[in-house]
Write a protein that holds these residues in place. Structure first.
Motif, PDB file in Angstrom:
ATOM      1  N   THR A 120       0.859  -1.183   0.000  1.00  0.00           N
ATOM      2  CA  THR A 120       0.000   0.000   0.000  1.00  0.00           C
ATOM      3  C   THR A 120       0.895   1.232   0.000  1.00  0.00           C
ATOM      4  OG1 THR A 120      -0.099   0.272   2.401  1.00  0.00           O
ATOM      5  CG2 THR A 120      -1.709  -1.225   1.398  1.00  0.00           C
ATOM      6  N   PHE A 121       0.312   2.332  -0.423  1.00  0.00           N
ATOM      7  CA  PHE A 121       1.051   3.583  -0.579  1.00  0.00           C
ATOM      8  C   PHE A 121       0.156   4.702  -0.077  1.00  0.00           C
ATOM      9  CE2 PHE A 121       2.199   7.344  -2.948  1.00  0.00           C
ATOM     10  CZ  PHE A 121       3.578   7.328  -2.922  1.00  0.00           C
ATOM     11  N   GLU A 122       0.655   5.527   0.813  1.00  0.00           N
ATOM     12  CA  GLU A 122      -0.180   6.625   1.316  1.00  0.00           C
ATOM     13  C   GLU A 122       0.682   7.809   1.714  1.00  0.00           C
ATOM     14  OE1 GLU A 122      -1.230   3.890   4.340  1.00  0.00           O
ATOM     15  OE2 GLU A 122      -0.653   5.225   5.986  1.00  0.00           O
ATOM     16  N   TYR A 123       0.040   8.954   1.817  1.00  0.00           N
ATOM     17  CA  TYR A 123       0.698  10.149   2.323  1.00  0.00           C
ATOM     18  C   TYR A 123      -0.006  10.622   3.586  1.00  0.00           C
ATOM     19  CZ  TYR A 123       2.261  10.813  -2.551  1.00  0.00           C
ATOM     20  OH  TYR A 123       2.792  10.665  -3.793  1.00  0.00           O
ATOM     21  N   SER A 124       0.808  11.144   4.549  1.00  0.00           N
ATOM     22  CA  SER A 124       0.258  11.949   5.634  1.00  0.00           C
ATOM     23  C   SER A 124       0.825  13.348   5.476  1.00  0.00           C
ATOM     24  CB  SER A 124       0.695  11.423   6.993  1.00  0.00           C
ATOM     25  OG  SER A 124       0.119  10.187   7.248  1.00  0.00           O
ATOM     26  N   LEU A 125       0.002  14.337   5.790  1.00  0.00           N
ATOM     27  CA  LEU A 125       0.480  15.714   5.807  1.00  0.00           C
ATOM     28  C   LEU A 125       1.295  15.928   7.077  1.00  0.00           C
ATOM     29  CD1 LEU A 125       0.345  18.629   4.658  1.00  0.00           C
ATOM     30  CD2 LEU A 125      -1.713  18.951   6.065  1.00  0.00           C
ATOM     31  N   LYS A 126       2.530  16.440   6.900  1.00  0.00           N
ATOM     32  CA  LYS A 126       3.367  16.697   8.097  1.00  0.00           C
ATOM     33  C   LYS A 126       2.858  17.963   8.773  1.00  0.00           C
ATOM     34  CE  LYS A 126       7.866  16.720   7.900  1.00  0.00           C
ATOM     35  NZ  LYS A 126       9.067  16.025   8.375  1.00  0.00           N
ATOM     36  N   ASN A 127       2.037  17.786   9.798  1.00  0.00           N
ATOM     37  CA  ASN A 127       1.508  18.930  10.528  1.00  0.00           C
ATOM     38  C   ASN A 127       1.063  18.456  11.907  1.00  0.00           C
ATOM     39  OD1 ASN A 127      -0.314  20.853  11.654  1.00  0.00           O
ATOM     40  ND2 ASN A 127      -0.513  21.805   9.637  1.00  0.00           N
ATOM     41  N   ASP A 128       1.928  18.699  12.902  1.00  0.00           N
ATOM     42  CA  ASP A 128       1.664  18.195  14.250  1.00  0.00           C
ATOM     43  C   ASP A 128       0.335  18.704  14.803  1.00  0.00           C
ATOM     44  OD1 ASP A 128       3.932  16.662  14.407  1.00  0.00           O
ATOM     45  OD2 ASP A 128       5.138  18.201  15.399  1.00  0.00           O
ATOM     46  N   ASP A 129       0.009  19.980  14.523  1.00  0.00           N
ATOM     47  CA  ASP A 129      -1.240  20.545  15.067  1.00  0.00           C
ATOM     48  C   ASP A 129      -2.460  19.787  14.542  1.00  0.00           C
ATOM     49  OD1 ASP A 129       0.218  22.415  16.399  1.00  0.00           O
ATOM     50  OD2 ASP A 129      -0.009  23.970  14.857  1.00  0.00           O
ATOM     51  N   LEU A 130      -2.350  19.306  13.311  1.00  0.00           N
ATOM     52  CA  LEU A 130      -3.482  18.569  12.704  1.00  0.00           C
ATOM     53  C   LEU A 130      -3.321  17.053  12.884  1.00  0.00           C
ATOM     54  CD1 LEU A 130      -3.773  20.558   9.336  1.00  0.00           C
ATOM     55  CD2 LEU A 130      -5.155  20.855  11.393  1.00  0.00           C
ATOM     56  N   HIS A 131      -2.282  16.645  13.610  1.00  0.00           N
ATOM     57  CA  HIS A 131      -1.999  15.222  13.869  1.00  0.00           C
ATOM     58  C   HIS A 131      -1.726  14.438  12.574  1.00  0.00           C
ATOM     59  CE1 HIS A 131      -3.356  16.373  17.809  1.00  0.00           C
ATOM     60  NE2 HIS A 131      -4.526  16.706  17.318  1.00  0.00           N
ATOM     61  N   ASP A 132      -0.942  15.045  11.687  1.00  0.00           N
ATOM     62  CA  ASP A 132      -0.485  14.364  10.462  1.00  0.00           C
ATOM     63  C   ASP A 132      -1.613  13.595   9.750  1.00  0.00           C
ATOM     64  OD1 ASP A 132       1.989  15.317  11.190  1.00  0.00           O
ATOM     65  OD2 ASP A 132       2.829  13.377  11.725  1.00  0.00           O
ATOM     66  N   PRO A 133      -2.654  14.287   9.281  1.00  0.00           N
ATOM     67  CA  PRO A 133      -3.776  13.548   8.666  1.00  0.00           C
ATOM     68  C   PRO A 133      -3.394  12.881   7.342  1.00  0.00           C
ATOM     69  CG  PRO A 133      -4.034  15.899   8.286  1.00  0.00           C
ATOM     70  CD  PRO A 133      -2.868  15.739   9.227  1.00  0.00           C
ATOM     71  N   LEU A 134      -4.081  11.792   7.031  1.00  0.00           N
ATOM     72  CA  LEU A 134      -3.942  11.178   5.708  1.00  0.00           C
ATOM     73  C   LEU A 134      -4.350  12.215   4.666  1.00  0.00           C
ATOM     74  CD1 LEU A 134      -5.576   7.628   6.024  1.00  0.00           C
ATOM     75  CD2 LEU A 134      -3.232   8.116   5.310  1.00  0.00           C
ATOM     76  N   ILE A 135      -3.651  12.190   3.537  1.00  0.00           N
ATOM     77  CA  ILE A 135      -3.960  13.164   2.480  1.00  0.00           C
ATOM     78  C   ILE A 135      -3.719  12.465   1.146  1.00  0.00           C
ATOM     79  CG2 ILE A 135      -1.602  14.139   2.570  1.00  0.00           C
ATOM     80  CD1 ILE A 135      -2.850  16.910   2.078  1.00  0.00           C
ATOM     81  N   ASN A 136      -4.532  12.793   0.128  1.00  0.00           N
ATOM     82  CA  ASN A 136      -4.336  12.105  -1.160  1.00  0.00           C
ATOM     83  C   ASN A 136      -3.761  13.049  -2.215  1.00  0.00           C
ATOM     84  OD1 ASN A 136      -6.457  13.482  -2.437  1.00  0.00           O
ATOM     85  ND2 ASN A 136      -7.956  11.884  -1.953  1.00  0.00           N
ATOM     86  N   ASP A 137      -3.478  12.494  -3.390  1.00  0.00           N
ATOM     87  CA  ASP A 137      -2.842  13.267  -4.465  1.00  0.00           C
ATOM     88  C   ASP A 137      -3.623  14.544  -4.781  1.00  0.00           C
ATOM     89  OD1 ASP A 137      -1.665  10.611  -4.747  1.00  0.00           O
ATOM     90  OD2 ASP A 137      -0.940  11.278  -6.703  1.00  0.00           O
ATOM     91  N   SER A 138      -4.940  14.418  -4.926  1.00  0.00           N
ATOM     92  CA  SER A 138      -5.711  15.592  -5.355  1.00  0.00           C
ATOM     93  C   SER A 138      -5.705  16.670  -4.274  1.00  0.00           C
ATOM     94  CB  SER A 138      -7.136  15.196  -5.756  1.00  0.00           C
ATOM     95  OG  SER A 138      -7.859  14.744  -4.641  1.00  0.00           O
ATOM     96  N   HIS A 139      -5.713  16.258  -3.007  1.00  0.00           N
ATOM     97  CA  HIS A 139      -5.602  17.246  -1.922  1.00  0.00           C
ATOM     98  C   HIS A 139      -4.245  17.960  -1.979  1.00  0.00           C
ATOM     99  CE1 HIS A 139      -8.287  14.257   0.520  1.00  0.00           C
ATOM    100  NE2 HIS A 139      -9.036  15.061  -0.196  1.00  0.00           N
TER     101      HIS A 139
END
Ligand code: TYD
Length: 241
Positions: A120-139
């Protein structure tokens, strides 16, 4: 290469300090023994971790370079400090999983240890305040954090890294369960692999016993944390650990 001198501290993260140097294209990273988990709520020290993560990262970066992956590795200065290429980091945690564990298991309500037919392949947004949410290509494209062509390149490199590292660790009787990568762009626009690859940022299971040889021992208060890091060091470096 010419002597690179530490200039100013640029940044102190949870596990590393980063310094500018006499060369504007180069930085020095210094690995700490500090460990955090659970969004920084849990804090501690893993004695010897900084040196282990530094040396293991540098070794793996060189293995990857030789296999055609561009990386930020330049030169190991000492046990804890390394010269790396300066990059602008994409604010993304790029995560690959070969087996269910950690947040995959908890987010999707499945047990750990399910072996996937393909990674599997995924991204999290590096943002401690937002608790590194999952984020996709279009986002990511909508937020202008990267272009689609950058993401295509990052995905291509990441899956190649997975193939190389899976095989590398299998030879050490270690199963590569999952890991996190970070990528950056050099001043000439090239996308390269940056940051670290270590028991802090990957899950390693003994291939025979399933024993955890990574930071999960710290995250889950399992004990034997230093032993696990030292064991991984020995698997990679043998008598030179
Ligand atoms: P994941 O299961 O998503 O999260 P956690 O480690 O919090 O349970 O982690 C997948 C892999 O990526 C794991 O080997 C740890 C690594 N990782 C990091 O190094 N840093 C991070 O911020 C995240 C989210 C994961």
């Amino acid at each position: 290469m010419a002597e690179v001198e530490k200039a100013e501290e640029l940044y102190e993260g949870k596990a590393k300090k980063v310094f500018t140097t006499s060369d504007p294209e180069l930085l020095i990273v210094s690995y700490k023994d500090d460990a955090t988990a659970g969004d920084g709520e849990k804090k501690g020290t893993i004695v010897g971790k900084g040196a282990i993560n530094n040396r293991m990262t540098n070794y793996l970066m060189q293995v990857l370079e030789q296999a055609g992956i561009p990386t930020d590795y330049v030169e190991e200065l000492n046990d804890r400090e390394t010269v790396v290429k300066k990059v602008t980091i994409f604010p993304l945690e790029v995560i690959v999983r070969n087996i269910s564990a950690g947040h995959f298991a908890s987010n999707f309500g499945v047990e750990e240890g399910i072996v996937f037919d393909q990674p599997t392949f995924e991204y999290s947004l590096k943002n401690d305040d937002l608790h590194d949410p999952l984020i996709n290509d279009s986002h990511i494209v909508a937020l202008k954090l990267a272009k689609q062509e950058d993401l295509d390149r990052i995905r291509e490199l990441t899956l190649k890294v997975n193939d190389i590292l899976k095989e590398f660790f299998a030879k050490l009787n270690v199963t590569l369960v999952d890991f996190k990568l970070e990528f950056g762009r050099t001043s000439d626009g090239t996308i390269i692999l940056a940051d670290e690859i270590s028991p802090d940022t990957a899950r390693f299971w003994d291939a025979t016993t399933g024993e955890k040889l990574d930071k999960d021992r710290f995250r889950r208060d399992m004990g034997g944390v230093e032993d696990a890091y030292n064991e991984m060091m020995h698997r990679v470096f043998g008598d030179n650990a």
